[in-house]
Scaffold this active site. Sequence first.
Site, PDB file in Angstrom:
ATOM      1  CB  ILE A 113       1.368 -11.978   4.524  1.00  0.00           C
ATOM      2  CG1 ILE A 113       0.778 -13.377   4.784  1.00  0.00           C
ATOM      3  CG2 ILE A 113       2.392 -11.621   5.574  1.00  0.00           C
ATOM      4  CD1 ILE A 113       1.827 -14.495   4.785  1.00  0.00           C
ATOM      5  N   GLY A 114      -1.845 -11.257   3.281  1.00  0.00           N
ATOM      6  CA  GLY A 114      -2.651 -11.381   2.065  1.00  0.00           C
ATOM      7  C   GLY A 114      -4.121 -11.511   2.397  1.00  0.00           C
ATOM      8  CD  GLU A 115      -8.846  -9.306   3.768  1.00  0.00           C
ATOM      9  OE1 GLU A 115      -9.888  -9.546   4.387  1.00  0.00           O
ATOM     10  OE2 GLU A 115      -8.128  -8.312   3.984  1.00  0.00           O
ATOM     11  N   GLY A 155     -10.863 -13.800  -1.661  1.00  0.00           N
ATOM     12  CA  GLY A 155     -12.217 -14.323  -1.486  1.00  0.00           C
ATOM     13  C   GLY A 155     -12.279 -15.504  -0.528  1.00  0.00           C
ATOM     14  CG  MET A 156     -10.585 -18.942  -1.373  1.00  0.00           C
ATOM     15  SD  MET A 156      -9.459 -20.252  -1.874  1.00  0.00           S
ATOM     16  CE  MET A 156     -10.006 -20.542  -3.555  1.00  0.00           C
ATOM     17  CB  VAL A 171      -2.813 -15.430   4.028  1.00  0.00           C
ATOM     18  CG1 VAL A 171      -1.619 -16.312   4.404  1.00  0.00           C
ATOM     19  CG2 VAL A 171      -3.723 -16.169   3.063  1.00  0.00           C
ATOM     20  CG  ASP A 224      -8.269 -19.645  -8.564  1.00  0.00           C
ATOM     21  OD1 ASP A 224      -8.267 -19.097  -9.687  1.00  0.00           O
ATOM     22  OD2 ASP A 224      -8.359 -18.993  -7.500  1.00  0.00           O
ATOM     23  CE  LYS A 279      -5.907 -16.438  -7.855  1.00  0.00           C
ATOM     24  NZ  LYS A 279      -7.115 -15.672  -7.497  1.00  0.00           N
ATOM     25  CG  ASN A 313      -3.783 -19.370  -5.934  1.00  0.00           C
ATOM     26  OD1 ASN A 313      -3.717 -18.823  -4.840  1.00  0.00           O
ATOM     27  ND2 ASN A 313      -4.933 -19.668  -6.516  1.00  0.00           N
TER      28      ASN A 313
END
Length: 335
Positions: A89-91, A93-94, A97, A206, A208, A211
Site C-alpha cells: 500500500i506504500g513505499e 525511503g524507509m 508498507v 518529518d 509532512k 505522514n
Amino acid sequence: SNSTSGPISRPPMPAAASRQPPTGTCPVCGHRFPLLGTPTAAYQTCPQCSTTFNVVNGQLATGDVGMSAEGGDWLIGRTIGGCSVERKIGEGGMGAVYLARQISLDRSVAIKVMPAELARNKNFIQRFEREAKSIARISHPNIVGLHDFGRTASGHLYIVMEYVAGADLSRLIRSGNLAVVQALEIIGQVCDALQYAHGHGFVHRDIKPGNILVDTTGRVRIADFGLTKLLGAAPAVSGRTLTGAALGTPEYTAPEQLRGGTVDHRADIYSLGVMLYEMLTGELPRGAWELPSVLASADARLDEVVTRAMQTEPDKRYQHASEVKTAVTAAGSPL
C-alpha cells in the site's frame, strides 16, 4: 595366512557420486554455504544472516523491499509475525508498507518492511529494537499505534502497526477539495498529537502531508513517529545512505535540521507551518512566498499563524504545538 589385521578400508566412491553441491556466497554477510535444490533454486536464503538473494546476480530479493528480480512481490501471501501479507500500500525511503491480516485477532494491520541490508548491522538491530519499544509506549488517538516488531526469515526488520483506512493528507491536498474548515480541523488534531509526543520526549522530524493519515470518519493519525531519527543513523543501503531520512523532506524541514544542527520539538512546529500553508493555498511556500490570504480565501489571521510557525530562528516560533492549535482555533472562529 593371507589375512591382514585391522579394519578393511572402504574403496573411494566414483568421482561422479562424490560431487559436492554447489556453494554460494551471501552478498550481505559474506558467508559461504551449499546451495539447495535440484536443479539449484535461483533464490537462496543465507543460513548465517537469513538474507534471501538471487544466486545468479547476487541481487537481494528486494527491489527496495519486496520485489524479486522477476518483478513479482515475494512478500505477498507470506506470513510475517503472525500476519498474512495481502498487498503493498506504500513505499518510500524507509521501506515498503503492506496491508496484512493479523491472524490471531482477525484484524487488518499495516506492516512496514525495511530493506534487508539494514539487518547486517548488529548495532542498528539493537537500536531498532530499543526505538521500537520506545515508540510502542506512545499511546494517543492521533498517532498510529505500534503493535509488534521483529525480523523476517529473509532478514528484513519489520514493524506491525495500526492500519488506517482512508487517505493521506497529500492526496486530500492534491484533490483540491480541502475546505479551510477541514484543514483547520486536521491541523488541530496534528497539534494535539505533537503536543503529547513532545511532552514525552519525541520529535517526529518529518512532519509532512504524506505522514498524516485521515480515516473515513475524519480522525487524523501521524505515522512514522521515531523512525526518521532511527533511520538517519542507519548504515548505507546499496551504496546510498539513509541520511535523507534524518534530514526529513526538504520542503517541510526546518532550517536547523537541514544544516545538520541541533534539532528539538520546534523543528516539527516549522514543518506544521509549511503544511498549514500548503493546505490553505495548494502550494508550497518557496522563495518570497505570498501570504495565504492573498493566494486563497483564508482568514488574514492565519497569515500570522503560518508566518510565526515558519520563523527561521526556533526561538521566534511558537514554542509548543498547543500554542499553534490555540492560534488556529482563534483564527477559524468568527470575528
